[in-house]
Design an enzyme around this catalytic site. Sequence first.
Site, PDB file in Angstrom:
ATOM      1  N   ARG A  53       0.804  -1.219   0.000  1.00 27.35           N
ATOM      2  CA  ARG A  53       0.000   0.000   0.000  1.00 27.35           C
ATOM      3  C   ARG A  53       0.841   1.275   0.000  1.00 27.35           C
ATOM      4  NH1 ARG A  53      -2.731  -3.926   1.712  1.00 27.35           N
ATOM      5  NH2 ARG A  53      -0.736  -4.443   2.633  1.00 27.35           N
ATOM      6  N   THR A  54       1.763   1.379   0.939  1.00 29.87           N
ATOM      7  CA  THR A  54       2.469   2.648   1.115  1.00 29.87           C
ATOM      8  C   THR A  54       3.309   2.945  -0.120  1.00 29.87           C
ATOM      9  OG1 THR A  54       2.565   2.079   3.458  1.00 29.87           O
ATOM     10  CG2 THR A  54       3.904   3.944   2.734  1.00 29.87           C
ATOM     11  N   LYS A  82      26.494  -4.204  -0.294  1.00 26.60           N
ATOM     12  CA  LYS A  82      27.957  -4.058  -0.242  1.00 26.60           C
ATOM     13  C   LYS A  82      28.386  -3.380   1.053  1.00 26.60           C
ATOM     14  CE  LYS A  82      27.805  -3.136  -5.200  1.00 26.60           C
ATOM     15  NZ  LYS A  82      27.847  -1.998  -6.123  1.00 26.60           N
ATOM     16  N   ARG A 103      11.131   3.710   4.190  1.00 24.67           N
ATOM     17  CA  ARG A 103      10.650   2.678   5.123  1.00 24.67           C
ATOM     18  C   ARG A 103      11.855   1.853   5.554  1.00 24.67           C
ATOM     19  NH1 ARG A 103       5.515  -1.190   4.761  1.00 24.67           N
ATOM     20  NH2 ARG A 103       4.617   0.806   5.348  1.00 24.67           N
ATOM     21  N   HIS A 131       4.374   5.763  11.759  1.00 22.85           N
ATOM     22  CA  HIS A 131       3.924   5.633  10.359  1.00 22.85           C
ATOM     23  C   HIS A 131       2.976   6.805  10.102  1.00 22.85           C
ATOM     24  CE1 HIS A 131       3.029   4.004   6.532  1.00 22.85           C
ATOM     25  NE2 HIS A 131       2.658   2.774   6.855  1.00 22.85           N
TER      26      HIS A 131
HETATM   27  N1   CP Z   1      -0.538  -0.172   5.856  1.00 22.96           N
HETATM   28  C1   CP Z   1       0.695  -0.351   5.315  1.00 22.96           C
HETATM   29  O1   CP Z   1       1.665   0.314   5.694  1.00 22.96           O
HETATM   30  O2   CP Z   1       0.745  -1.307   4.347  1.00 22.96           O
HETATM   31  P1   CP Z   1       2.060  -1.729   3.551  1.00 22.96           P
HETATM   32  O3   CP Z   1       2.996  -2.374   4.536  1.00 22.96           O
HETATM   33  O4   CP Z   1       1.578  -2.673   2.494  1.00 22.96           O
HETATM   34  O5   CP Z   1       2.683  -0.487   2.982  1.00 22.96           O
END
Ligand code: CP
Length: 303
Positions: A53-54, A82, A103, A131
């Site tokens: 999603r993100t 590396k 992320r 998040h």
């Molecule tokens: N909700 C969410 O962060 O989903 P993903 O891990 O798929 O990005």
Amino acid sequence: MRHDHLIDTKQLTRQDIENVLDHAAEIDADPSAFADRHAGKLLGLMFYEPSTRTKMSFETSIKRLGGDIVDMGPVESSSVKKGESLADTARVIEGYADALVLRHPSQGAAKMVGEFVDVPLLNAGDGAGHHPTQTLLDLYTIRENAGLDDLTIGIMGDLKYGRTVHSLAYALTNFDAHQHFISPGSLKLPRSVRYDLHEAGASVREHTDIEAILPNLDVLYVTRIQRERFPDENEYRAVAGDYQIDFETLEAAPDDLTIMHPLPRVDEIAPEVDETEHAKYFEQAHNGIPVRMALLDSMLEDQ
Ligand code: CP
């Protein structure tokens, strides 16, 4: 550190949040009006952990604004293998892009990278930390379905490792929200989060069962047990499957209960719930587009 990095929701005021949500609603009403807004702008994607999603909604959002992505790709095929440090990688990619999305599995990674880069940085999840862009789309969904004031919300599941929970709980302190946290004893909110919520004057209660509180809820926010964060697989097995929302659970739910989940789900919401009026989790995931478009639109304005 730049003031326009988005690292966590503690940095957001109610006005900041409302500005993003209002702008997202404007975009949602007429996305085509924003189609060329950021033509030629590039968003750098740095995903050190899996995401559907993100990652995809950031890519969709920048493309819907007329821009494009440059993607580091899987860690396995990058120079991280590396031995390149996170800070060095980010300092290189900021030269290729107008903003960065990160992320990472380590809590605090986005804050650290924020000290090194001069383009806007969006934290797309740092371990069990925060998040914030997920929270903004969560708030957008709550506002659309239940309203953000005089809200009674149950937040259920893995409250210890669930970064979406931590970010949402902090953000809700800006509103008149009563927060009920439902989890097994071993997955309660971290002490530091409870302390911060207390300091912010939040209305907070903790439960191990949902039955007593369910009839009073406007929103039930369900989360996955974060298996990948458990240091010991036996600890995970001890709590896996403890909580599931299904038709039987919902017999005690108010008719207008909104059920949300940041997704992905495993077994914490039975598929039979998907067809009920309560289920808003796919709508919630789709709201990632206008909300991330709104964030990118304001962040890229001066780039
Ligand atoms: N909700 C969410 O962060 O989903 P993903 O891990 O798929 O990005």
